[in-house]
Design a protein around this motif. Sequence first.
Motif, mmCIF file in Angstrom:
data_model
loop_
_atom_site.group_PDB
_atom_site.id
_atom_site.type_symbol
_atom_site.label_atom_id
_atom_site.label_comp_id
_atom_site.label_asym_id
_atom_site.label_seq_id
_atom_site.Cartn_x
_atom_site.Cartn_y
_atom_site.Cartn_z
ATOM 1 N N SER A 27 1.568 -3.597 -6.233
ATOM 2 C CA SER A 27 1.188 -4.949 -5.844
ATOM 3 C C SER A 27 0.544 -5.036 -4.469
ATOM 4 N N ASN A 28 0.918 -4.153 -3.539
ATOM 5 C CA ASN A 28 0.272 -4.085 -2.227
ATOM 6 C C ASN A 28 0.668 -2.783 -1.556
ATOM 7 N N VAL A 29 -0.267 -1.850 -1.460
ATOM 8 C CA VAL A 29 0.047 -0.528 -0.910
ATOM 9 C C VAL A 29 0.410 -0.602 0.568
ATOM 10 N N ALA A 30 -0.002 -1.666 1.272
ATOM 11 C CA ALA A 30 0.376 -1.804 2.682
ATOM 12 C C ALA A 30 1.870 -1.978 2.845
ATOM 13 N N GLY A 31 2.566 -2.392 1.788
ATOM 14 C CA GLY A 31 4.014 -2.573 1.851
ATOM 15 C C GLY A 31 4.794 -1.292 2.038
ATOM 16 N N LEU A 32 4.139 -0.141 1.920
ATOM 17 C CA LEU A 32 4.817 1.132 2.143
ATOM 18 C C LEU A 32 5.456 1.220 3.526
ATOM 19 N N ILE A 33 4.880 0.529 4.515
ATOM 20 C CA ILE A 33 5.376 0.671 5.886
ATOM 21 C C ILE A 33 6.753 0.031 6.070
ATOM 22 N N TYR A 34 7.251 -0.705 5.074
ATOM 23 C CA TYR A 34 8.588 -1.292 5.140
ATOM 24 C C TYR A 34 9.633 -0.423 4.446
ATOM 25 N N LEU A 35 9.246 0.792 4.055
ATOM 26 C CA LEU A 35 10.148 1.661 3.292
ATOM 27 C C LEU A 35 10.456 2.924 4.097
ATOM 28 N N THR B 196 -2.309 4.133 -15.087
ATOM 29 C CA THR B 196 -2.805 4.288 -13.724
ATOM 30 C C THR B 196 -2.069 5.390 -12.984
ATOM 31 N N LEU B 197 -2.823 6.229 -12.257
ATOM 32 C CA LEU B 197 -2.284 7.169 -11.274
ATOM 33 C C LEU B 197 -2.786 6.710 -9.910
ATOM 34 N N LEU B 198 -1.872 6.539 -8.939
ATOM 35 C CA LEU B 198 -2.244 5.889 -7.685
ATOM 36 C C LEU B 198 -1.646 6.608 -6.466
ATOM 37 N N PRO B 199 -2.332 7.617 -5.915
ATOM 38 C CA PRO B 199 -1.935 8.142 -4.613
ATOM 39 C C PRO B 199 -2.361 7.161 -3.515
ATOM 40 N N SER B 200 -1.502 6.931 -2.512
ATOM 41 C CA SER B 200 -1.759 5.868 -1.540
ATOM 42 C C SER B 200 -1.376 6.295 -0.134
ATOM 43 N N LEU B 201 -1.965 5.590 0.825
ATOM 44 C CA LEU B 201 -1.715 5.827 2.245
ATOM 45 C C LEU B 201 -1.635 4.477 2.946
ATOM 46 N N ALA B 202 -0.633 4.303 3.824
ATOM 47 C CA ALA B 202 -0.467 3.057 4.565
ATOM 48 C C ALA B 202 -0.305 3.362 6.053
ATOM 49 N N TYR B 203 -0.753 2.405 6.872
ATOM 50 C CA TYR B 203 -0.726 2.584 8.333
ATOM 51 C C TYR B 203 -0.181 1.323 8.992
ATOM 52 N N ARG B 204 0.832 1.498 9.841
ATOM 53 C CA ARG B 204 1.365 0.393 10.623
ATOM 54 C C ARG B 204 0.653 0.356 11.976
ATOM 55 N N LEU B 205 -0.126 -0.700 12.209
ATOM 56 C CA LEU B 205 -0.856 -0.817 13.459
ATOM 57 C C LEU B 205 0.065 -1.216 14.604
ATOM 58 N N ASP B 206 0.897 -2.233 14.351
ATOM 59 C CA ASP B 206 1.858 -2.703 15.361
ATOM 60 C C ASP B 206 2.959 -3.458 14.633
ATOM 61 N N HIS C 149 3.046 -6.417 13.788
ATOM 62 C CA HIS C 149 2.554 -7.541 12.993
ATOM 63 C C HIS C 149 1.636 -7.125 11.839
ATOM 64 N N TRP C 150 0.869 -6.064 11.997
ATOM 65 C CA TRP C 150 -0.170 -5.728 11.032
ATOM 66 C C TRP C 150 0.069 -4.365 10.384
ATOM 67 N N SER C 151 -0.177 -4.310 9.076
ATOM 68 C CA SER C 151 -0.166 -3.034 8.351
ATOM 69 C C SER C 151 -1.286 -3.048 7.321
ATOM 70 N N PHE C 152 -1.793 -1.846 7.010
ATOM 71 C CA PHE C 152 -2.935 -1.706 6.109
ATOM 72 C C PHE C 152 -2.656 -0.583 5.113
ATOM 73 N N GLY C 153 -3.214 -0.711 3.915
ATOM 74 C CA GLY C 153 -2.994 0.305 2.897
ATOM 75 C C GLY C 153 -4.221 0.569 2.055
ATOM 76 N N LEU C 154 -4.342 1.793 1.563
ATOM 77 C CA LEU C 154 -5.432 2.208 0.686
ATOM 78 C C LEU C 154 -4.868 3.063 -0.436
ATOM 79 N N GLY C 155 -5.213 2.702 -1.673
ATOM 80 C CA GLY C 155 -4.828 3.500 -2.827
ATOM 81 C C GLY C 155 -6.056 3.912 -3.615
#
Length: 432
Positions: free
Chosen positions: A58-66, A154-164, A166-172
Motif C-alpha cells: 500500500s505504501n513502500v515508504a511505510g517501511l521506515i516505521y518497521l 506481483t514481486l516487489l523488491p523495495s527501498l525506503a529512506y527516512r529523511l528526518d 517528518h518525511w520518508s520516501f519509498g521506491l518499489g
Amino acid sequence: MSSPSKWPIRSALGSLALLLQSPAMAGGLMLYEIGTDNVGLANAGAAARAQGPSTLASNVAGLIYLPGTQITAGAQMLHGNLEFSQDAGSNIPGGDSGNAMEWAPGGSLFVSHQLDEHWYVGFATYGDFGLNIDYDDDWSGRYFLQDGELIGMTLLPSLAYRLDDHWSFGLGLRAMYGMIDSMLAVDNNPFDILDRPDGSLEYSDNDWGYGVNLGVIYEPQPGTRIGVTYTSEIDLDFEDSLNPEGLDRGVATVLANRGVLGANTQLDMQVPQTLTVSLYHALNPDWALLASVGWQDWSTFGEIGVQLDTGDPRETTLDANYRDTWHLSLGTQYQATPLLLLNFGAAYDSSPVSDHNRTLTVPMSENWRLGTGVTYALDKQTSFNLSYEMVWMGDMPITQEKAFPPNDPKRVSGEFEDAWIQALSGSMTWRF
C-alpha cells in the motif's frame, strides 16, 4: 452493432479479450484484499498506517516505521454470489448462469529489514489483480463467455529512506506475472437449421510486465501520518492462437477464411496506474481514525488492441467504454486491551462501466464494502490477524447482442441480482 464481416473479430475475439474485466473487488480488477489486516479496514488509511510489512503493498515508504526484521504471511478465501437470470428478452436457448464465483484461495508474503536509522529494504509477493469466472456449460450467455481466469502475481523488491522525523520516501520495482486462460462456446448452428452441439474456442498465455511503486509519508506530529502512493501502468502482452474444439466443418471453414482460426492473436492489456492518499490519526492511546481517497485509470484499460498476425492481417480496437474509478474509505481502530486491536472500515468504489455498457463478460458496478478484523499479540514478537469483509454490488441488469447472424442477432437479457463478494483472511507477523 458491428458489421457482419467483422463478426469473428468482434464477437469471438471480443469476448475473449473482455473476459479480462471479470468481477471486481476494487474499481476494476485491482484487489484491496490480499490476505492482510487491510481487509478488516476496507482499505481505510492503507497508505499511511505502516503497521506491518504488508505496507509494502500500500505504501513502500511505510517501511521506515518497521524496526529490525519483520515477516508477515497471509492467506485468504474469496467467495461471491454472481448468478445471471435471463428474462423474456433472451433468444438463445439455455438456462441461467449458476454461481460464477465459488471459493477461491489466495496468499501473500511480506518481508522488511532495517539497514540503519535511515535506510530500509523489503520484499513482497502477492496477487492483487484479476479474478476468475466460471459459468454453467449450458447457460444462455455461453457464446459471450463460458469461463475465464486472469491472475496477476506481483514481486516487489523495495527501498525506503527516512529523511528526518517528518518525511520518508519509498521506491518499489514491480514485476507482475500475468496468466490468462479463457473459453467461449461457438454456435455450430448459427442459422437454426440443424441440431448440433456447440463447439468452443480457447485462449491461454502468460507474460511478465514491469512498473514502479512510489510512496511518500509525511508525519507532522507523532501519531498523525499522511501517505501518498502511486503505482505505474503495467503492460501485459498476451499472444496465442484461438484453439478450436468440436467445431462444425462449415463454421470452422468460415472462421478460417476470415483469419480467425490459426491466427496469432495478440491482446495488449494495461494494468492501470493508481494514486492513493491516506490519513492515519491517533486520537488517544486507544482510538485512531483512518481514511483513504483513491483514483484508478481504468479508461486506458478499456481500450484493448487486438491484432491477427496472418497473411491477411486485420487490426481493430475493442473499446469497453471504461471510465476512471474513485475510491473513498473511512475506518477506525480501537486498542481494546494491550494485546487486542479491533479494526472497522467502510468504503465506496465507483463503477468503471455504465449500466448501458455493462456486458456479460464485464459484470461490474459500483460497490460498497464493510470490513472488520482483530489483531491479537501472542507475545512481543508475534501477532495474528483475522479479518472479514463483505462487498455489495447489488443488481446489474444486462442486455447484450451478437451481430451474427445479421438478420436475427443472438440476444441475452437479464440481471445479476443481489451480487456480492466476501473475503475472509488470516495473517501472522513475526518480529526479530
